[in-house]
Structure formats: structure tokens, C-alpha cells
Design an enzyme around this catalytic site. Structure first.
Site, PDB file in Angstrom:
ATOM      1  N   GLY A 162      -1.770 -11.135  23.548  1.00 23.73           N
ATOM      2  CA  GLY A 162      -1.795 -12.531  23.994  1.00 23.73           C
ATOM      3  C   GLY A 162      -1.984 -13.572  22.922  1.00 23.73           C
ATOM      4  O   GLY A 162      -2.698 -14.545  23.136  1.00 23.73           O
ATOM      5  N   HIS A 213     -12.909 -17.867  15.916  1.00 26.26           N
ATOM      6  CA  HIS A 213     -12.891 -19.320  16.121  1.00 26.26           C
ATOM      7  C   HIS A 213     -14.148 -19.840  16.815  1.00 26.26           C
ATOM      8  O   HIS A 213     -14.139 -20.912  17.404  1.00 26.26           O
ATOM      9  CB  HIS A 213     -11.625 -19.721  16.895  1.00 26.26           C
ATOM     10  CG  HIS A 213     -10.369 -19.468  16.095  1.00 26.26           C
ATOM     11  ND1 HIS A 213      -9.118 -19.410  16.645  1.00 26.26           N
ATOM     12  CD2 HIS A 213     -10.192 -19.257  14.775  1.00 26.26           C
ATOM     13  CE1 HIS A 213      -8.224 -19.167  15.690  1.00 26.26           C
ATOM     14  NE2 HIS A 213      -8.852 -19.058  14.550  1.00 26.26           N
ATOM     15  N   CYS A 218     -33.278 -32.696  13.235  1.00 30.59           N
ATOM     16  CA  CYS A 218     -32.860 -33.788  12.347  1.00 30.59           C
ATOM     17  C   CYS A 218     -32.121 -34.914  13.067  1.00 30.59           C
ATOM     18  O   CYS A 218     -31.724 -35.891  12.442  1.00 30.59           O
ATOM     19  CB  CYS A 218     -31.956 -33.221  11.257  1.00 30.59           C
ATOM     20  SG  CYS A 218     -30.408 -32.561  11.902  1.00 30.59           S
TER      21      CYS A 218
HETATM   22  P1  NAD Z   1      -1.529 -19.543  22.180  1.00 30.77           P
HETATM   23  O1  NAD Z   1      -1.774 -20.436  23.341  1.00 30.77           O
HETATM   24  O2  NAD Z   1      -0.870 -20.102  20.990  1.00 30.77           O
HETATM   25  O3  NAD Z   1      -0.625 -18.322  22.677  1.00 30.77           O
HETATM   26  C1  NAD Z   1      -0.906 -17.651  23.872  1.00 30.77           C
HETATM   27  C2  NAD Z   1      -0.056 -16.412  23.914  1.00 30.77           C
HETATM   28  O4  NAD Z   1      -0.458 -15.645  25.053  1.00 30.77           O
HETATM   29  C3  NAD Z   1       1.446 -16.681  24.070  1.00 30.77           C
HETATM   30  O5  NAD Z   1       2.154 -15.906  23.133  1.00 30.77           O
HETATM   31  C4  NAD Z   1       1.731 -16.236  25.505  1.00 30.77           C
HETATM   32  O6  NAD Z   1       3.042 -15.708  25.638  1.00 30.77           O
HETATM   33  C5  NAD Z   1       0.696 -15.167  25.697  1.00 30.77           C
HETATM   34  N1  NAD Z   1       0.313 -14.908  27.093  1.00 30.77           N
HETATM   35  C6  NAD Z   1       0.352 -15.764  28.150  1.00 30.77           C
HETATM   36  N2  NAD Z   1      -0.082 -15.143  29.254  1.00 30.77           N
HETATM   37  C7  NAD Z   1      -0.405 -13.871  28.893  1.00 30.77           C
HETATM   38  C8  NAD Z   1      -0.917 -12.745  29.592  1.00 30.77           C
HETATM   39  N3  NAD Z   1      -1.191 -12.790  30.894  1.00 30.77           N
HETATM   40  N4  NAD Z   1      -1.120 -11.591  28.908  1.00 30.77           N
HETATM   41  C9  NAD Z   1      -0.830 -11.511  27.568  1.00 30.77           C
HETATM   42  N5  NAD Z   1      -0.350 -12.550  26.863  1.00 30.77           N
HETATM   43  C10 NAD Z   1      -0.150 -13.716  27.515  1.00 30.77           C
HETATM   44  O7  NAD Z   1      -2.927 -18.883  21.800  1.00 30.77           O
HETATM   45  P2  NAD Z   1      -3.469 -18.211  20.470  1.00 30.77           P
HETATM   46  O8  NAD Z   1      -2.407 -17.447  19.784  1.00 30.77           O
HETATM   47  O9  NAD Z   1      -4.755 -17.607  20.812  1.00 30.77           O
HETATM   48  O10 NAD Z   1      -3.760 -19.433  19.491  1.00 30.77           O
HETATM   49  C11 NAD Z   1      -4.350 -20.453  19.342  1.00 30.77           C
HETATM   50  C12 NAD Z   1      -5.769 -20.899  19.654  1.00 30.77           C
HETATM   51  O11 NAD Z   1      -6.069 -20.982  20.996  1.00 30.77           O
HETATM   52  C13 NAD Z   1      -6.854 -20.072  19.118  1.00 30.77           C
HETATM   53  O12 NAD Z   1      -7.389 -20.796  18.070  1.00 30.77           O
HETATM   54  C14 NAD Z   1      -7.925 -20.006  20.205  1.00 30.77           C
HETATM   55  O13 NAD Z   1      -9.174 -20.344  19.649  1.00 30.77           O
HETATM   56  C15 NAD Z   1      -7.508 -21.014  21.150  1.00 30.77           C
HETATM   57  N6  NAD Z   1      -7.777 -20.872  22.602  1.00 30.77           N
HETATM   58  C16 NAD Z   1      -8.760 -20.094  23.126  1.00 30.77           C
HETATM   59  C17 NAD Z   1      -8.898 -19.985  24.501  1.00 30.77           C
HETATM   60  C18 NAD Z   1      -9.989 -19.107  25.069  1.00 30.77           C
HETATM   61  O14 NAD Z   1     -11.039 -18.983  24.473  1.00 30.77           O
HETATM   62  N7  NAD Z   1      -9.717 -18.480  26.206  1.00 30.77           N
HETATM   63  C19 NAD Z   1      -8.044 -20.678  25.349  1.00 30.77           C
HETATM   64  C20 NAD Z   1      -7.061 -21.494  24.775  1.00 30.77           C
HETATM   65  C21 NAD Z   1      -6.930 -21.564  23.403  1.00 30.77           C
END
Ligand code: NAD
Length: 275
Positions: free
Chosen positions: A217, A119, A180
Site C-alpha cells: 500500500g 514518519h 518551556c
Molecule cells: P499514498 O497515498 O501515496 O499511496 C497509497 C497507496 O496505497 C497507493 O499506491 C494505492 O494504490 C494503495 N492502496 C489503496 N488502497 C489500498 C488497499 N486497500 N490495499 C493496499 N494498497 C492500497 O501513501 P504512501 O505511499 O504511504 O505515502 C505517503 C505518505 O502518506 C506517508 O508519508 C504517510 O506518512 C502518509 N499517510 C499516512 C496515513 C496513515 O497513517 N494511515 C494516511 C495517509 C497518509
């Protein structure tokens, strides 16, 4: 014991491991996840107003400012023990490919070498391309040699890619491409946008070749990334999930380790590879 002796054996024999990560990987570094109900980024903002091309078109400064705020949080974050355990895996396994949905650079900061950013990356900028406006324009579009985006009009031939690399995601008016003059935006994949086909292809190939995949996660709700752990399962690779909350994968994975990545991953590493 976290996993059975037969799983320990399969992990020890694995020559290629794909580590698939989502926002939960960085939760213990202080970066909010997208979907966690009370603390998630989307609990405070409607994604459609901050993370879509249409939102940028309607209110570019608002979208830029939102990403600046996110970048300020991410800049303060450091890798947690989970990121470090993933990097240490490289010492025990012949090939480790990290396929991440995160845009925060924390796997690289922890020392992971082969990181596929599905992403994008919050700290790279690219030009915002309004393809409709460009192709409706009477001027012929060209590819800007600085930002590689479509542009029309004049271009500064003295500007180079390094001028773009020197521009940061910081508060203030939205910067423009030095070549640009298109508006710049973070090089992340917003809702409704395509993934970089070359990164996607490399990720699919890592999933197709791995002996084991560790899914950490991710709520597994965003496609096409979400299908990857299931694709590994289908091929017969060993699949392990690490997440405090069960997902659709939990019942199907070879092992579902319920808990935070920063605790489970170092313990898994000790259990499997420190014998
Ligand atoms: P999501 O927010 O949908 O899911 C997060 C998941 O992490 C949940 O299932 C939750 O139960 C789990 N989780 C929470 N705390 C945790 C821990 N300490 N250890 C392990 N798991 C834990 O996120 P996703 O599935 O990555 O999806 C969606 C989008 O979020 C992606 O497109 C991503 O680009 C974006 N995103 C990125 C960041 C980042 O770069 N750090 C932050 C937020 C969102």
C-alpha cells in the site's frame, strides 16, 4: 495460487522479513490515503497549507485543527485483516520488522511488536521549534527538559515529561509545552522535514538484513522511504508487492499481487505458512 512454489519455498525459509507499509495498508480501516485521486486527503487540501513547518508558522491553529480532524478519523479506526495478518506473521517467522510510513498506530494495535515509524506518530506531541527565531534571539537557547526542543526564556523546573504525555491532540487552542511554553505540534514528519536518524538507521539495517521484503500500500513517491524496497531488491532479497494499483516497483518485484491488503495478506499467509 497467489505466488509460485519457488516463492512459497523462499518465504518459508526466510528468517527475517521486513514489512514495508504505506497509507494503503490502512485504507480498509477507513483512513484516507494521501494520493488516491478522489478520496485522498490531498484531494481536499493542499499539503503545503497543512503539513509543512512554514504552514504551522503562518497559521498554527489551522494546521492544528486539520490534524485534530485527521486524529478524530484515526481514533475511530481499527486494524483491518491486513494489519492482523502482518502481526500473525510473527508466529511463523523468526524476525519480522514493520517499517511503516503510517502515523496511525494500527500495526501496534494489531499486535506487531517491532514497528519502526518512519514518519512519526499522530498521537505523540512535541514542541514546534522555529530555529531561525531561536538562534536570532539574544537570549541563549537551551534544551527544554520536558519536550527536548530548543527553547529560550524561563522554564518550569517542576514540570516533567509525564505532563507532556498527558496532553492530547484535541480541538481547542494549541497547547504549550508545560516546561518551556513552546507551542506543541503532532510528532509527525511534515513535508521538507528530516526523518528521525535513529529510526531511519534501524529501518535501513532491517532492509539490509532481510531475506524478504513485503511492500504494502505505498505509491513509493516519498523519499527516503520509497527507496527501501528497491534497496532490498538490489541486495537480492525476495520482494513482494501488495497494492491494487501498479507502481514503479510492480514490474521489478518478484511478485506483484494486485488487490487490497485486507484480502491479499490473509490469503498469502494461508498459502505460504498454513501448510
Ligand atoms: P499514498 O497515498 O501515496 O499511496 C497509497 C497507496 O496505497 C497507493 O499506491 C494505492 O494504490 C494503495 N492502496 C489503496 N488502497 C489500498 C488497499 N486497500 N490495499 C493496499 N494498497 C492500497 O501513501 P504512501 O505511499 O504511504 O505515502 C505517503 C505518505 O502518506 C506517508 O508519508 C504517510 O506518512 C502518509 N499517510 C499516512 C496515513 C496513515 O497513517 N494511515 C494516511 C495517509 C497518509
Amino acid at each position: 495460487m497467489l505466488v509460485s512454489t519457488s516463492i512459497i519455498g523462499r518465504l518459508q525459509q526466510a528468517e527475517q522479513i521486513a514489512v514495508f507499509t504505506g497509507a494503503g495498508m490502512s485504507a480498509e480501516s477507513g483512513i484516507p490515503t494521501f494520493r488516491d485521486r478522489f478520496e485522498g486527503l490531498w484531494a481536499k487540501y493542499d499539503p503545503m497549507t497543512v503539513a509543512t513547518p512554514a504552514a504551522f508558522q503562518a497559521n498554527p491553529q489551522f494546521v492544528w485543527d486539520w490534524h485534530v480532524q485527521l486524529a478524530d478519523t484515526v481514533r475511530k479506526a481499527v486494524p483491518n485483516p491486513g494489519h492482523r495478518a502482518v502481526a500473525q506473521l510473527q508466529e511463523a517467522v523468526k524476525r519480522v520488522t514493520v517499517i511503516t510510513q503510517n502515523v496511525d498506530n494500527l500495526h501496534q494495535a494489531a499486535g506487531s511488536k517491532d514497528v519502526l515509524e518512519l514518519h512519526g506518530n499522530l498521537f505523540r506531541l512535541k514542541s514546534f521549534v522555529d530555529e531561525d527565531a531561536i538562534f536570532l534571539s539574544e537570549l541563549r537557547p537551551f534544551i527544554c527538559h520536558v519536550c527536548d526542543g530548543y527553547a529560550v526564556g524561563s522554564v518550569d523546573s517542576y514540570a516533567g515529561k509525564e505532563d507532556l504525555e498527558n496532553i492530547d491532540l484535541v480541538a481547542g487552542p494549541i497547547p504549550r509545552c508545560p516546561g518551556c511554553e513552546s507551542l506543541l505540534r503532532p510528532s509527525v514528519v511534515w513535508f521538507g522535514e528530516m526523518l528521525d536518524p535513529s529510526i531511519l538507521e534501524r529501518a535501513i539495517s532491517a532492509v539490509d538484513q532481510c531475506d524478504a521484503l513485503i511492500c504494502i500500500g505505498s505509491s513509493l513517491e516519498v523519499e527516503p522511504a520509497a527507496s527501501m524496497p528497491f534497496q532490498a531488491l538490489k541486495r537480492g532479497a525476495l520482494v513482494i508487492e501488495v497494492n491494487p494499483t501498479p507502481t514503479e516497483l510492480s514490474d521489478r518485484a518478484d511478485a506483484s499481487l494486485l488487490g487490497p491488503a485486507g484480502e491479499i495478506l490473509p490469503a498469502l499467509l494461508r498459502e505460504v505458512w498454513s501448510r
